[in-house]
Design an enzyme around this catalytic site. Structure first.
Site, PDB file in Angstrom:
ATOM      1  N   ASP A   8       0.809  -1.224   0.000  1.00 57.49           N
ATOM      2  CA  ASP A   8       0.000   0.000   0.000  1.00 57.49           C
ATOM      3  C   ASP A   8       0.842   1.274   0.000  1.00 57.49           C
ATOM      4  O   ASP A   8       0.430   2.306   0.535  1.00 57.49           O
ATOM      5  CB  ASP A   8      -0.970   0.021   1.200  1.00 57.49           C
ATOM      6  CG  ASP A   8      -1.919  -1.147   1.179  1.00 57.49           C
ATOM      7  OD1 ASP A   8      -2.307  -1.578   0.080  1.00 57.49           O
ATOM      8  OD2 ASP A   8      -2.277  -1.642   2.272  1.00 57.49           O
ATOM      9  N   LYS A  11       1.856   2.210  -4.957  1.00 55.61           N
ATOM     10  CA  LYS A  11       2.427   1.645  -6.194  1.00 55.61           C
ATOM     11  C   LYS A  11       1.508   1.894  -7.381  1.00 55.61           C
ATOM     12  O   LYS A  11       1.974   2.136  -8.485  1.00 55.61           O
ATOM     13  CB  LYS A  11       2.654   0.126  -6.025  1.00 55.61           C
ATOM     14  CG  LYS A  11       3.624  -0.217  -4.916  1.00 55.61           C
ATOM     15  CD  LYS A  11       3.773  -1.723  -4.757  1.00 55.61           C
ATOM     16  CE  LYS A  11       2.501  -2.418  -4.308  1.00 55.61           C
ATOM     17  NZ  LYS A  11       2.064  -2.068  -2.946  1.00 55.61           N
ATOM     18  N   GLY A  35      -4.544  -4.375  -3.774  1.00 55.45           N
ATOM     19  CA  GLY A  35      -5.554  -3.360  -4.061  1.00 55.45           C
ATOM     20  C   GLY A  35      -4.850  -2.069  -4.390  1.00 55.45           C
ATOM     21  O   GLY A  35      -4.147  -1.518  -3.551  1.00 55.45           O
ATOM     22  N   HIS A  36      -4.959  -1.638  -5.642  1.00 55.67           N
ATOM     23  CA  HIS A  36      -4.250  -0.439  -6.079  1.00 55.67           C
ATOM     24  C   HIS A  36      -5.255   0.619  -6.503  1.00 55.67           C
ATOM     25  O   HIS A  36      -6.107   0.359  -7.349  1.00 55.67           O
ATOM     26  CB  HIS A  36      -3.319  -0.765  -7.256  1.00 55.67           C
ATOM     27  CG  HIS A  36      -2.336  -1.863  -6.947  1.00 55.67           C
ATOM     28  ND1 HIS A  36      -1.698  -2.580  -7.910  1.00 55.67           N
ATOM     29  CD2 HIS A  36      -1.898  -2.355  -5.768  1.00 55.67           C
ATOM     30  CE1 HIS A  36      -0.901  -3.472  -7.331  1.00 55.67           C
ATOM     31  NE2 HIS A  36      -1.016  -3.359  -6.041  1.00 55.67           N
ATOM     32  N   GLN A 218       2.054  -6.012  -3.283  1.00 62.72           N
ATOM     33  CA  GLN A 218       2.491  -6.121  -1.881  1.00 62.72           C
ATOM     34  C   GLN A 218       3.797  -5.339  -1.668  1.00 62.72           C
ATOM     35  O   GLN A 218       4.004  -4.340  -2.329  1.00 62.72           O
ATOM     36  CB  GLN A 218       2.643  -7.593  -1.460  1.00 62.72           C
ATOM     37  CG  GLN A 218       1.319  -8.322  -1.260  1.00 62.72           C
ATOM     38  CD  GLN A 218       0.701  -8.830  -2.550  1.00 62.72           C
ATOM     39  OE1 GLN A 218       1.364  -9.453  -3.363  1.00 62.72           O
ATOM     40  NE2 GLN A 218      -0.563  -8.582  -2.754  1.00 62.72           N
ATOM     41  N   GLY A 296     -10.944  -3.191   3.235  1.00 56.37           N
ATOM     42  CA  GLY A 296     -11.533  -2.082   3.989  1.00 56.37           C
ATOM     43  C   GLY A 296     -11.014  -1.993   5.422  1.00 56.37           C
ATOM     44  O   GLY A 296     -11.463  -1.144   6.198  1.00 56.37           O
ATOM     45  N   ARG A 297     -10.050  -2.866   5.776  1.00 58.70           N
ATOM     46  CA  ARG A 297      -9.521  -2.833   7.147  1.00 58.70           C
ATOM     47  C   ARG A 297      -8.712  -1.559   7.368  1.00 58.70           C
ATOM     48  O   ARG A 297      -8.033  -1.076   6.467  1.00 58.70           O
ATOM     49  CB  ARG A 297      -8.591  -4.034   7.392  1.00 58.70           C
ATOM     50  CG  ARG A 297      -9.308  -5.342   7.518  1.00 58.70           C
ATOM     51  CD  ARG A 297      -8.326  -6.478   7.743  1.00 58.70           C
ATOM     52  NE  ARG A 297      -7.502  -6.733   6.563  1.00 58.70           N
ATOM     53  CZ  ARG A 297      -6.519  -7.640   6.527  1.00 58.70           C
ATOM     54  NH1 ARG A 297      -6.230  -8.355   7.602  1.00 58.70           N
ATOM     55  NH2 ARG A 297      -5.823  -7.829   5.424  1.00 58.70           N
ATOM     56  N   LEU A 408       2.550  14.034  -3.726  1.00 57.27           N
ATOM     57  CA  LEU A 408       1.942  14.936  -2.744  1.00 57.27           C
ATOM     58  C   LEU A 408       0.428  14.915  -2.815  1.00 57.27           C
ATOM     59  O   LEU A 408      -0.239  15.878  -2.464  1.00 57.27           O
ATOM     60  CB  LEU A 408       2.431  16.357  -3.017  1.00 57.27           C
ATOM     61  CG  LEU A 408       3.948  16.480  -3.100  1.00 57.27           C
ATOM     62  CD1 LEU A 408       4.346  17.450  -4.157  1.00 57.27           C
ATOM     63  CD2 LEU A 408       4.512  16.833  -1.756  1.00 57.27           C
TER      64      LEU A 408
HETATM   65  P1  GDP Z   1      -0.743   0.335  -3.534  1.00 55.83           P
HETATM   66  O1  GDP Z   1      -1.341  -0.917  -3.020  1.00 55.83           O
HETATM   67  O2  GDP Z   1       0.724   0.410  -3.256  1.00 55.83           O
HETATM   68  O3  GDP Z   1      -1.053   0.607  -4.972  1.00 55.83           O
HETATM   69  O4  GDP Z   1      -1.384   1.512  -2.686  1.00 55.83           O
HETATM   70  P2  GDP Z   1      -2.957   1.711  -2.386  1.00 55.83           P
HETATM   71  O5  GDP Z   1      -3.607   2.183  -3.628  1.00 55.83           O
HETATM   72  O6  GDP Z   1      -3.512   0.505  -1.725  1.00 55.83           O
HETATM   73  O7  GDP Z   1      -2.907   2.824  -1.258  1.00 55.83           O
HETATM   74  C1  GDP Z   1      -2.379   4.087  -1.493  1.00 55.83           C
HETATM   75  C2  GDP Z   1      -3.500   5.128  -1.312  1.00 55.83           C
HETATM   76  O8  GDP Z   1      -2.914   6.421  -1.192  1.00 55.83           O
HETATM   77  C3  GDP Z   1      -4.444   5.209  -2.476  1.00 55.83           C
HETATM   78  O9  GDP Z   1      -5.725   5.520  -1.987  1.00 55.83           O
HETATM   79  C4  GDP Z   1      -3.908   6.371  -3.320  1.00 55.83           C
HETATM   80  O10 GDP Z   1      -4.908   7.028  -4.075  1.00 55.83           O
HETATM   81  C5  GDP Z   1      -3.369   7.273  -2.244  1.00 55.83           C
HETATM   82  N1  GDP Z   1      -2.193   8.052  -2.623  1.00 55.83           N
HETATM   83  C6  GDP Z   1      -1.165   7.697  -3.445  1.00 55.83           C
HETATM   84  N2  GDP Z   1      -0.209   8.654  -3.449  1.00 55.83           N
HETATM   85  C7  GDP Z   1      -0.630   9.622  -2.596  1.00 55.83           C
HETATM   86  C8  GDP Z   1      -0.067  10.861  -2.125  1.00 55.83           C
HETATM   87  O11 GDP Z   1       1.045  11.245  -2.482  1.00 55.83           O
HETATM   88  N3  GDP Z   1      -0.792  11.564  -1.211  1.00 55.83           N
HETATM   89  C9  GDP Z   1      -2.000  11.156  -0.761  1.00 55.83           C
HETATM   90  N4  GDP Z   1      -2.628  11.913   0.145  1.00 55.83           N
HETATM   91  N5  GDP Z   1      -2.575  10.001  -1.190  1.00 55.83           N
HETATM   92  C10 GDP Z   1      -1.895   9.239  -2.078  1.00 55.83           C
HETATM   93  P1  IMO Z   2      -0.949  -4.139  -2.209  1.00 55.27           P
HETATM   94  O1  IMO Z   2      -0.508  -4.693  -3.545  1.00 55.27           O
HETATM   95  C1  IMO Z   2      -0.941  -4.544   2.122  1.00 55.27           C
HETATM   96  C2  IMO Z   2      -1.005  -8.611   3.746  1.00 55.27           C
HETATM   97  C3  IMO Z   2      -2.246  -9.057   4.482  1.00 55.27           C
HETATM   98  C4  IMO Z   2      -1.624 -10.005   5.490  1.00 55.27           C
HETATM   99  C5  IMO Z   2      -0.518 -10.676   4.676  1.00 55.27           C
HETATM  100  C6  IMO Z   2      -0.911 -12.023   4.086  1.00 55.27           C
HETATM  101  O2  IMO Z   2      -2.226  -3.398  -2.229  1.00 55.27           O
HETATM  102  O3  IMO Z   2       0.191  -3.385  -1.605  1.00 55.27           O
HETATM  103  P2  IMO Z   2      -2.462 -12.736   2.061  1.00 55.27           P
HETATM  104  O4  IMO Z   2      -3.907 -12.485   1.799  1.00 55.27           O
HETATM  105  O5  IMO Z   2      -1.564 -12.185   1.009  1.00 55.27           O
HETATM  106  O6  IMO Z   2      -2.162 -14.165   2.356  1.00 55.27           O
HETATM  107  O7  IMO Z   2      -2.153 -11.937   3.418  1.00 55.27           O
HETATM  108  O8  IMO Z   2      -0.203  -9.781   3.630  1.00 55.27           O
HETATM  109  N1  IMO Z   2      -1.240  -8.103   2.376  1.00 55.27           N
HETATM  110  C7  IMO Z   2      -1.178  -6.815   2.031  1.00 55.27           C
HETATM  111  N2  IMO Z   2      -0.979  -5.715   2.789  1.00 55.27           N
HETATM  112  N3  IMO Z   2      -1.082  -4.421   0.785  1.00 55.27           N
HETATM  113  C8  IMO Z   2      -1.249  -5.520   0.014  1.00 55.27           C
HETATM  114  O9  IMO Z   2      -1.240  -5.474  -1.337  1.00 55.27           O
HETATM  115  C9  IMO Z   2      -1.344  -6.780   0.635  1.00 55.27           C
HETATM  116  N4  IMO Z   2      -1.538  -8.042   0.180  1.00 55.27           N
HETATM  117  C10 IMO Z   2      -1.448  -8.845   1.255  1.00 55.27           C
HETATM  118  O10 IMO Z   2      -2.895  -7.966   5.095  1.00 55.27           O
HETATM  119  O11 IMO Z   2      -1.022  -9.273   6.523  1.00 55.27           O
HETATM  120 MG    MG Z   3      -2.902  -1.579  -1.822  1.00 54.70          MG
END
Ligand code: GDP
Ligand code: IMO
Ligand code: MG
Length: 444
Positions: A8, A11, A35-36, A218, A296-297, A408
């Protein structure tokens, strides 16, 4: 491009940015646990399996053989994109990727419940059991979904075995093989136009000198081999995983980009040295909207941990970093960075490979001044308040890696490109030439 923390890191946003200069984008591991979130022109896209490059119509997107594919979720994702006017005719799926089946999801959830307070906090999406079957050599692969006789034979046997586990061990109702065989053959038919030999496709792209972006899901600390085992996922998100998961050789990778948040978050169980259980932790969660895209956690939040940052630089051989969510720190009067761990009375800057030591280490912090003004409209390093620039410089110096991108805000334009992450100098070269790893221009 890989995640340098516990996932998270943002990426999705950075892949979307880099995809502009990529001809091909490849997901090489993980499944629908990822989840991206990508925000483009005010529209929000949530992707689990499809590479974020899908938003560019001319970019080929490949789901590689190291991934595990839940066809139901993938088809829903394709349908959602179609409804938004985004075609999937440039999406390709490896025929050797493994398939997440209904029993994988059920067993993931049942095993977590059985583990009680030893649970891992998985996403419950069947990831671990799918990879376990792959290792046990009883998995179903994408190509099997297009072989009616073979799939019927394999699933009749496998589901008989899984039903024993479900019924006898976990007191759950059994699954009906015939229903699942029909359902998965139908998924296979829908996926058929996308299914390719992705390793061959990539090799041909390399030969044509096309730009290929490998997108890790991840993060480094969730890596099965190099993360905080057992609180990890079941694949290899590190850069090395790209070779195996995409089916290419290491000589075909030119550079490695890490993505890290300006602080740290983690979802699920497991040690987290810089975690904050105080109003600052809550502030990071609120300002960063730290709730999982997949489950949603609420994400656990804490200060930036440069020990795991240095570890990510080492394990992935990072050339540069993208630092995201700097804006989330905008209101803080002071900001801490963990620069070392105290373990059994000893201070170390190295990530401990012992799970016991990692679980009991205490962070050694350095405190830096905050900037207490908004940064979301900054578009160059010169626009940044001086303490924000000092914070970034501190991170780059302590991790010994240049920062190429600063994010940012969630949208594409809320970004500072410090140097071209694709064509800029390689980190190894910077060190050979004795250059300061921090490549930002001096502030006047
Ligand atoms: P990923 O799993 O690495 O792709 O990251 P996620 O999408 O799960 O979580 C990143 C969250 O931060 C998303 O809701 C993005 O829209 C948001 N986000 C990404 N870059 C920025 C930033 O620079 N600032 C803020 N405030 N939000 C960001
Ligand atoms: P993105 O790509 C954050 C975590 C789970 C748990 C552990 C194992 O959005 O960065 P799993 O279901 O893979 O067997 O769970 O890994 N986990 C993540 N945490 N971002 C993710 O993906 C994750 N994918 C798995 O919360 O701790
Ligand atoms: Mg994610």
């Amino acid at each position: 491009m890989i995640g340098a923390q516990w996932g998270d890191e943002g990426k999705g946003k950075i892949t979307d940015l880099l995809s502009k200069s990529a001809d091909v984008v490849v997901r090489y591991q993980g499944g629908v646990n990822a989840g991206h979130t990508v925000v483009v022109n005010g529209q929000t896209f949530k992707l689990h399996l499809i590479p974020s490059g899908i938003l560019y119509p001319d970019t080929e997107c490949i789901i590689g053989s190291g991934t595990v594919i839940d066809p139901q979720v993938l088809l829903e994702e394709i349908d959602q994109l179609t409804a938004l006017g985004i075609p999937s005719n440039h999406l390709f799926i490896s025929q050797t990727a493994h398939v997440t089946m209904p029993y994988h999801r059920l067993l993931d959830q049942a095993e977590e419940e059985f583990r009680g307070h030893h649970r891992i906090g998985t996403t419950g999406r069947g990831i671990g059991p799918t990879y376990a079957d792959k290792s046990e050599r009883t998995g179903v692969r994408v190509q099997d979904l297009m072989d009616p006789a073979g799939l019927a034979e394999q699933l009749t046997w496998t589901i008989t075995q899984k039903n024993l586990l479900l019924e006898k061990l976990y007191s759950l109702p059994p699954l009906d093989p015939a229903t699942i065989i029909d359902q998965y053959l139908a998924y296979g038919e829908r996926l058929r136009p996308h299914v390719v030999d992705s390793s061959l496709m990539l090799y041909e792209a390399v030969q044509k000198r096309r730009n290929i972006l490998f997108e890790g899901a991840q993060g480094t600390l969730l890596d099965l081999d190099h993360g905080t085992y057992p609180y990890v996922t079941s694949s290899n998100p590190v850069a090395g995983g790209a070779c195996v998961g995409a089916g290419i050789g290491p000589t075909m990778i030119d550079r490695v980009i890490g993505v890290a948040k300006a602080y740290t978050t983690r979802v699920g169980e497991g040690p987290f040295p810089t975690e904050l259980h105080d109003p600052i932790g809550q502030l990071l969660c609120d300002r960063g909207a730290e709730f999982g895209t997949t489950t949603g956690r609420q994400r656990r939040c804490g200060w930036f941990d440069a020990v795991i940052g240095r570890y990510a630089v080492r394990i992935n051989g990072l050339d540069c970093l993208a630092i995201t969510k700097l804006d989330v720190l905008d209101t803080l009067p002071e900001i801490k960075v963990c620069v070392a761990y105290r373990i059994d009375g000893r201070v170390t800057q190295h990530f401990p490979n012992s799970a016991r030591q990692f679980a009991h280490c205490t962070p050694v912090y350095e405190t830096l001044p905050g900037w207490q003004q908004p940064t979301t409209d900054c578009r160059t390093l010169e626009d940044l308040p001086r303490p924000a620039l000092s914070y970034l410089k501190f991170l780059a110096e302590i991790m010994e890696v240049p920062i190429a991108i600063v994010s940012l805000g969630a949208s594409r334009d809320q970004t500072i490109i410090v140097e071209d992450p694709i064509h800029g100098p390689k980190r190894a070269l910077l060190y050979d030439q004795g250059t300061d790893p921090w490549v930002a221009p001096p502030v006047t």
